[in-house]
Design an enzyme around this catalytic site. Structure first.
Site, PDB file in Angstrom:
ATOM      1  N   ASP A  89       7.236   7.891   3.736  1.00 53.08           N
ATOM      2  CA  ASP A  89       7.315   7.096   2.881  1.00 53.08           C
ATOM      3  C   ASP A  89       8.297   6.275   3.165  1.00 53.08           C
ATOM      4  OD1 ASP A  89       7.054   4.574   1.038  1.00 53.08           O
ATOM      5  OD2 ASP A  89       4.998   5.479   1.099  1.00 53.08           O
ATOM      6  N   HIS A 100      -4.775   5.620   5.958  1.00 45.58           N
ATOM      7  CA  HIS A 100      -3.197   6.395   5.307  1.00 45.58           C
ATOM      8  C   HIS A 100      -3.545   7.842   4.198  1.00 45.58           C
ATOM      9  CE1 HIS A 100      -2.688   3.547   3.222  1.00 45.58           C
ATOM     10  NE2 HIS A 100      -1.108   3.928   2.401  1.00 45.58           N
TER      11      HIS A 100
END
Length: 130
Positions: free
Chosen positions: A32, A100
């Protein structure tokens, strides 16, 4: 199937650089860009599905979730533990409308019921929200 306006579709096609952790024919896994924990890694299917309830084929869901343990091991969080999270829709704060799976780890996280969930919570009266 792809959404030309979706940042995760662009990542899956290699149009946007990312810190790739793993890739196969079905999924791409990357760290991320705005991590919440020392380990904050995302698993996405390469095909576009807005969320987990968007008609995702069972084999795709199985593959995505089948990667969780492998990625957690690769990231070194199996010993201490990790959290697996899927936000679905606006009320769940899904920021990118492409399915996700978050893998979070590398430190202690509070239990979800130890947090103040605000006025929508079933315990809202306890906190004076209503």
């Amino acid at each position: 199937m792809q959404d030309e306006n979706c940042i995760f579709c662009k990542i899956a096609k290699g149009e946007v650089p990312t810190s790739k952790v793993y890739e196969d024919d079905t999924c791409i896994v990357f760290d991320d860009n705005d991590p919440l924990m020392p380990v904050h890694t995302l698993i996405i299917p390469k095909d576009h599905y807005a969320n987990i309830g968007d008609g995702v084929p069972e084999e795709t869901l199985g593959h995505v979730f089948g990667l969780v343990g492998k990625i957690a091991e690769m990231k070194g969080v199996t010993e201490g533990g990790y959290r697996v999270l899927v936000n679905t829709g606006d009320d769940a704060s899904q920021s990118v409308k492409h399915l996700h799976v978050h893998i979070l780890g590398g430190g202690h996280m509070p239990r979800p019921n130890d947090q103040d969930w605000g006025p929508a919570a079933t315990n809202a009266a306890k906190y004076g929200y209503c």
